[in-house]
Scaffold this active site. Sequence first.
Site, PDB file in Angstrom:
ATOM      1  CG  ASN A 190       3.600   2.716   0.172  1.00 57.35           C
ATOM      2  OD1 ASN A 190       3.859   3.708  -0.544  1.00 57.35           O
ATOM      3  ND2 ASN A 190       2.525   2.123   0.673  1.00 57.35           N
ATOM      4  CD  GLN A 247       8.381  -2.759   1.841  1.00 57.94           C
ATOM      5  OE1 GLN A 247       9.261  -1.813   1.615  1.00 57.94           O
ATOM      6  NE2 GLN A 247       8.179  -4.051   1.334  1.00 57.94           N
ATOM      7  CG  HIS A 249       3.011  -4.681  -0.880  1.00 54.76           C
ATOM      8  ND1 HIS A 249       3.969  -5.084  -0.280  1.00 54.76           N
ATOM      9  CD2 HIS A 249       2.364  -3.413  -0.501  1.00 54.76           C
ATOM     10  CE1 HIS A 249       3.848  -3.807   0.682  1.00 54.76           C
ATOM     11  NE2 HIS A 249       2.842  -3.248   0.533  1.00 54.76           N
TER      12      HIS A 249
HETATM   13  P1  5GP Z   1       2.403  -1.299   2.797  1.00 48.51           P
HETATM   14  O1  5GP Z   1       1.890  -0.209   3.945  1.00 48.51           O
HETATM   15  O2  5GP Z   1       3.313  -2.112   3.243  1.00 48.51           O
HETATM   16  O3  5GP Z   1       2.690  -0.408   1.318  1.00 48.51           O
HETATM   17  O4  5GP Z   1       0.867  -2.076   2.480  1.00 48.51           O
HETATM   18  C1  5GP Z   1       0.628  -3.398   3.008  1.00 48.51           C
HETATM   19  C2  5GP Z   1      -0.711  -3.556   2.576  1.00 48.51           C
HETATM   20  O5  5GP Z   1      -1.137  -4.770   2.884  1.00 48.51           O
HETATM   21  C3  5GP Z   1      -1.854  -2.596   3.222  1.00 48.51           C
HETATM   22  O6  5GP Z   1      -2.734  -1.961   2.766  1.00 48.51           O
HETATM   23  C4  5GP Z   1      -2.591  -3.350   4.450  1.00 48.51           C
HETATM   24  O7  5GP Z   1      -3.786  -3.105   4.571  1.00 48.51           O
HETATM   25  C5  5GP Z   1      -2.378  -4.806   3.360  1.00 48.51           C
HETATM   26  N1  5GP Z   1      -2.456  -6.170   4.294  1.00 48.51           N
HETATM   27  C6  5GP Z   1      -1.727  -6.352   5.424  1.00 48.51           C
HETATM   28  N2  5GP Z   1      -1.974  -7.537   5.969  1.00 48.51           N
HETATM   29  C7  5GP Z   1      -2.764  -8.173   4.912  1.00 48.51           C
HETATM   30  C8  5GP Z   1      -3.552  -9.250   4.801  1.00 48.51           C
HETATM   31  O8  5GP Z   1      -3.412 -10.125   5.716  1.00 48.51           O
HETATM   32  N3  5GP Z   1      -4.422  -9.491   3.703  1.00 48.51           N
HETATM   33  C9  5GP Z   1      -4.607  -8.508   2.819  1.00 48.51           C
HETATM   34  N4  5GP Z   1      -5.557  -8.971   1.905  1.00 48.51           N
HETATM   35  N5  5GP Z   1      -4.059  -7.520   2.928  1.00 48.51           N
HETATM   36  C10 5GP Z   1      -3.024  -7.279   3.941  1.00 48.51           C
END
Ligand code: 5GP
Length: 112
Positions: A85, A92, A98
């Site tokens: 994302n 994101q 990531h």
């Molecule tokens: P995005 O929405 O930016 O593509 O994905 C971020 C991801 O990071 C989400 O799926 C969320 O659940 C995960 N995430 C956010 N904070 C943490 C954290 O402190 N530890 C872990 N293991 N995952 C996290």
Amino acid sequence: MSDCIFCRIADGDIPAEFIYRDDKVAAFRDANPQAPVHILVIPREHCESSAHVDDPSLWSVLIDRAVKIARELGLEKDGYRMVINTGEQGGQSVPHLHLHLLAGRNLGWPPG
Ligand code: 5GP
Ligand code: ZN
């Protein structure tokens, strides 16, 4: 970056369930999994998003590690999905690049 949550996870300052770690990449389970297998693969060096990658060789490292993790976990038999994302409309929420590695159920298409 000390205020970046994924930098802090990569540095071991915030706990996570690590699947893999080397000098360039860390992989750990997502805290809010969207599938039975939901792993985040990140560069250890801070980079805000896919739109901020300066050195294109990062892509081969990131994707190579994700594919190898998938192989190690036997995910290729039933299949898996890799998602990156980017930015607000891309969904994101954490501003550190990531790659989501998702598997273990039928993943719908198109994504929401
Ligand atoms: P995005 O929405 O930016 O593509 O994905 C971020 C991801 O990071 C989400 O799926 C969320 O659940 C995960 N995430 C956010 N904070 C943490 C954290 O402190 N530890 C872990 N293991 N995952 C996290
Ligand atoms: Zn970071």
